[in-house]
Design an enzyme around this catalytic site. Structure first.
Site, PDB file in Angstrom:
ATOM      1  N   THR A 473       0.836  -1.313  -0.033  1.00  0.00           N
ATOM      2  CA  THR A 473       0.055  -0.012  -0.026  1.00  0.00           C
ATOM      3  C   THR A 473       0.870   1.380  -0.078  1.00  0.00           C
ATOM      4  O   THR A 473       0.382   2.296  -0.149  1.00  0.00           O
ATOM      5  CB  THR A 473      -0.981   0.080   1.195  1.00  0.00           C
ATOM      6  OG1 THR A 473      -0.205  -0.488   2.387  1.00  0.00           O
ATOM      7  CG2 THR A 473      -2.166  -0.931   1.176  1.00  0.00           C
ATOM      8  N   ASN A 621       0.419  10.881  -0.968  1.00  0.00           N
ATOM      9  CA  ASN A 621       1.283  10.727  -2.196  1.00  0.00           C
ATOM     10  C   ASN A 621       0.297  10.266  -3.277  1.00  0.00           C
ATOM     11  O   ASN A 621      -0.358   9.101  -3.317  1.00  0.00           O
ATOM     12  CB  ASN A 621       2.164   9.556  -1.774  1.00  0.00           C
ATOM     13  CG  ASN A 621       3.203   9.343  -2.961  1.00  0.00           C
ATOM     14  OD1 ASN A 621       2.823   9.448  -4.026  1.00  0.00           O
ATOM     15  ND2 ASN A 621       4.086   8.350  -2.520  1.00  0.00           N
ATOM     16  N   LYS A 691      -7.142  10.910   4.849  1.00  0.00           N
ATOM     17  CA  LYS A 691      -8.075   9.771   5.036  1.00  0.00           C
ATOM     18  C   LYS A 691      -7.617   8.756   4.237  1.00  0.00           C
ATOM     19  O   LYS A 691      -6.626   9.004   3.275  1.00  0.00           O
ATOM     20  CB  LYS A 691      -9.724  10.122   4.511  1.00  0.00           C
ATOM     21  CG  LYS A 691     -10.423  11.187   5.421  1.00  0.00           C
ATOM     22  CD  LYS A 691     -11.636  11.394   4.916  1.00  0.00           C
ATOM     23  CE  LYS A 691     -12.456  12.716   5.648  1.00  0.00           C
ATOM     24  NZ  LYS A 691     -13.664  13.019   5.154  1.00  0.00           N
ATOM     25  N   GLY A 692      -8.165   7.633   4.199  1.00  0.00           N
ATOM     26  CA  GLY A 692      -7.844   6.237   3.254  1.00  0.00           C
ATOM     27  C   GLY A 692      -8.566   6.410   2.119  1.00  0.00           C
ATOM     28  O   GLY A 692      -9.527   6.906   1.999  1.00  0.00           O
ATOM     29  N   GLU A 695      -9.813   1.346   0.446  1.00  0.00           N
ATOM     30  CA  GLU A 695     -10.959   0.589   0.380  1.00  0.00           C
ATOM     31  C   GLU A 695     -12.023   1.185  -0.376  1.00  0.00           C
ATOM     32  O   GLU A 695     -13.015   0.538  -0.868  1.00  0.00           O
ATOM     33  CB  GLU A 695     -11.258   0.111   1.927  1.00  0.00           C
ATOM     34  CG  GLU A 695     -10.260  -0.892   2.330  1.00  0.00           C
ATOM     35  CD  GLU A 695     -10.615  -1.215   3.774  1.00  0.00           C
ATOM     36  OE1 GLU A 695     -10.727  -2.640   3.787  1.00  0.00           O
ATOM     37  OE2 GLU A 695     -10.593  -0.477   4.724  1.00  0.00           O
TER      38      GLU A 695
END
Length: 735
Positions: A473, A621, A691-692, A695
């Site tokens: 990841t 990134n 945040k991610g 998913e």
């Protein structure tokens, strides 16, 4: 560091290194074959032996007898461990079934023995000589057949199993436009490249395990509990992981059996699960049956929305939380969600990339298109019309950030949505029926405590240590970028060390935590280290600037190396979250757009174009974030068109338990994929304001594919995967 007020301006906002498209710092190791994966740690344990796992040949019942005579006499055998001679074993808190079965058998391919030999081939050959006699019991292997016996599960990860607001039944009955449809999703496998693998070595009563695991602290505790030894006597090391997708969140049988084999053989032991065991012995995404009911006014406002889901698991397991997103995604005064759990004697169901939303969005986002069609509304406009800026179940709780409408509009413009033919089955390109589909993307932003240690040495090198893992990841890189930005050094002056239980406990790789909580933990440790540097130099920490390897305050400037001194400086801290996630609903949003072609004669489906627009706070990134999203989009295509663990409903196992029979997309199946990130920050999420996305990128993709197939063919399919046999003989006539 406690994070209980929204982030203000801080050193991360300089964006000198954070926010830049940066090559992954682990890339050279992986492309040159020098990254040490679990089974490839060739120099850490002398003269390792090899373990081969034997799995149960029945899905439910008991072992009547197990004869090891021939296997014990085979060449090269050092030890054979079973439940009879393996000592007293407990079960980890995060395991549903025992990792070493016997005499009771809970599922097919449950491990019942490990054979340890001098070579892998000797261990494998001897394993075939073990004679096991079983007493088979009747099991439940069919979700549809077990559906009526399903019960309300205990409250879990997303809260209570049922929620209700207003009068759903009354509002639905009174709605002039109604949808009542049932959707199914099959069991799915993680199918990651690297198998579950471990090397175990004992030093007295202390165990070191080099393993492939996403959550180091969770698994250290569970392995210690299973073995009945103190947690401090177990060390887990997992610096590189060749994919996990949730399969490696928990300690699995390879780890336990390597430890037991090493203890019995008095040698380090290597164990890798064969590919069929990865499908039947470990975990999978459970199948679901989902009923969705939506009622709307003639002008397109949702007045009632209900989502019920049925899934199954072993006794003691939990449900697939497929209704979670429906509690939050669209407005509507009258609401209902419910989950029911059936007992199935299949291998353990558990987390797979975007658990809950991954399956739930596959159904919900088709249903949204269906009700929009009944209303004769463009499905994008219908979604925009029913947007909400507050939690629909708790209207006094706003979203921290919610730009779903921006994602939809940006994607529609970029994808050329206005050219989509509203009439399905009418757009053609030679022999191909062409259609466009869209779906919302939604995944909650979860936050959890995460710690790190940061040190500076006399050369000005910054080293970060945390038990965070990198499952492909980009954790190494964004953690390095965080430390470089905070300490004012270039990225090549940062060393990142991950995946060791002797390091501070991080959030681990799960729940989209990586981009937010793990970097926030590094931020906290760096902030503490900055204070230590300023204090040592007699600087006022409030106006101290860290830049270009220098520490400046007023007219004074000292190099970071000088500030560290001969002995260096070190700081350790953790990010701990207050109640901001209670006051604000934190979620990530997006929009997926897909164009497909369906061959009018053969029903072959080809994905022609894909676009994702994501709203996920600050993108730390963009290069690695894009990689995460396109990988997730690819998985979404697989879920839509290919992936299904086929259950033998007589004997209770997954038939297609290898990469030949379980189909996943390959390069030829996937077109060019575009990804757009909205330019935003979310100061309520963490000091990183990020945040991610890992998913979020899969959520809704499958539905967008299904909606595109409908637009191409006029055929509405509600059962995944959408394979050509479900289309053949029903396609529009090109004549």
């Amino acid at each position: 560091m406690r994070f209980d007020t929204p982030a203000k301006n801080n050193p991360i906002d300089q964006l000198k290194i954070i926010g830049k498209s940066t090559d992954r710092i682990d890339g050279p190791f992986k492309t040159t074959g020098t990254a040490p994966y679990a089974y490839e740690q060739h120099d850490i344990a002398p003269s390792p032996a090899y373990g081969y796992v034997v799995g149960s040949a029945i899905a439910k019942g008991r072992i009547a007898s197990i004869d090891l005579t021939e296997a014990d006499a085979a060449p090269g055998i050092l030890a054979i461990v079973t439940a009879e001679n393996g000592g007293k074993l407990d079960k980890g808190d995060l395991n549903t079934a025992k990792l070493l079965g016997g005499p009771v058998i809970e599922h097919y391919h449950q491990a019942i023995a490990v054979v340890v030999a001098e070579t892998f081939e000797q261990a494998r050959a001897a394993a075939q000589l073990i004679r096991v006699s079983y007493v088979r019991a009747t099991g439940a292997f069919d979700l549809a057949a077990a559906k009526d016996s399903a019960i309300k599960p205990e409250p879990g990860f997303i809260g209570p199993p049922d929620t209700a607001v207003g009068d759903f039944a009354g509002a639905f009955a009174a709605a002039p436009i109604q949808l009542d449809a049932t959707y199914t999703t099959p069991d799915q496998a993680h199918a990651m490249m690297e198998p579950h693998a471990s090397i175990a070595a004992w030093n007295g009563d202390k165990l070191t395990l080099w393993t492939s695991n996403q959550m180091i602290d969770w698994s250290t505790g569970d392995l210690a509990k299973t073995l009945g030894i103190p947690k401090e006597n177990v060390r887990l090391v997992s610096p590189f992981i060749g994919g996990g997708f949730g399969a490696k969140l928990f300690v699995r049988s390879d780890a336990l059996l390597a430890a037991l084999g090493a203890r019995a053989a008095r040698r380090p032991v290597k164990v890798a699960l064969p590919r069929p065991f990865i499908f039947n012995n470990t975990t999978h995404r459970p199948a679901t049956i989902q009923r969705i009911r939506i009622g709307a006014t003639m002008d397109g406002k949702i007045t009632a929305i209900g989502h019920e889901s049925w899934s199954g698991d072993l006794p003691g397991g939990g449900p697939e939380t497929a209704v979670g997103q429906t509690r939050l995604l669209y407005a509507g005064a009258n609401r209902m969600t419910a989950m029911r759990l059936a007992v199935l004697d299949l291998p353990e169901g558990n987390a797979m990339r975007a658990p809950g939303e991954g399956s739930g969005m596959m159904a919900l986002e088709i249903a949204i298109d269906e009700i929009a069609e009944k209303l004769r509304l463009d499905p994008i406009e219908f979604r925009i019309l029913n947007d909400t800026q507050v939690d629909p179940e708790q209207p006094d709780r706003p979203f921290s950030q919610r730009h779903l409408v921006d994602c939809m509009r940006t994607g529609a413009e970029r994808f050329g949505w206005s050219k989509r033919n509203l009439l399905p089955g009418k757009t053609r390109d030679g022999r191909w029926l062409v259609g466009m589909g869209a779906a919302a993307a939604f995944r909650n932003n979860l936050v959890t405590k995460s710690a790190a240690l940061v040190r500076i040495d006399s050369r000005g090198i910054v080293t970060v240590e945390t038990d965070m893992t990198d499952i492909g990841t980009g954790s190494y890189t964004i953690i390095g970028q965080t430390a470089a930005e905070m300490m004012g050094v270039p990225l090549d002056k940062v060393v990142v060390r991950l995946g060791d239980s002797t390091f501070p406990v991080s959030c681990g790789s799960g729940g989209q935590w990586g981009a937010n909580s793990s970097t926030a933990g590094v931020y906290a440790a760096c902030a503490k280290l900055r204070e230590a540097v300023a204090g040592k130099l007699g600087f006022n920490s409030a106006d101290t600037v860290f830049a270009d390897g220098q520490v400046r305050s007023g007219n004074r400037s000292v190099s970071l190396a000088q500030a560290a001194g001969a002995n260096g400086l070190v700081a350790e801290d953790a990010i701990e979250y207050g109640d901001l996630d209670k006051k604000f609903q934190q979620s990530t949003f997006g929009a997926h757009f897909v164009e497909v072609g369906v061959d009018s004669s053969t029903a072959e489906i080809r994905v022609r174009r894909m676009l994702a627009v994501c709203s996920a706070g600050r993108i730390l990134n963009p290069k690695s974030a894009r990689s995460q999203v396109i990988g997730a989009m690819t998985m979404g295509v697989g879920a839509a068109l290919m992936e299904e663990l086929v259950v033998d409903k007589r004997f209770g196992f997954f038939v297609n338990h290898d990469l030949a029979g379980y189909e996943v997309p390959v390069h030829a199946d996937i077109p060019h994929q575009d990804v757009i990130f909205l330019d935003e920050t979310d100061p309520i999420s963490s000091p990183m304001k990020a945040k991610g996305v890992g998913e979020l990128g899969i959520c809704g993709v499958s539905a967008a594919v299904a909606n595109a197939i409908y637009n191409a063919t006029g055929m509405r399919l509600r059962d995944y995967p959408i394979t050509l046999d479900k289309l053949l003989g029903r396609l529009p006539d090109l004549g």
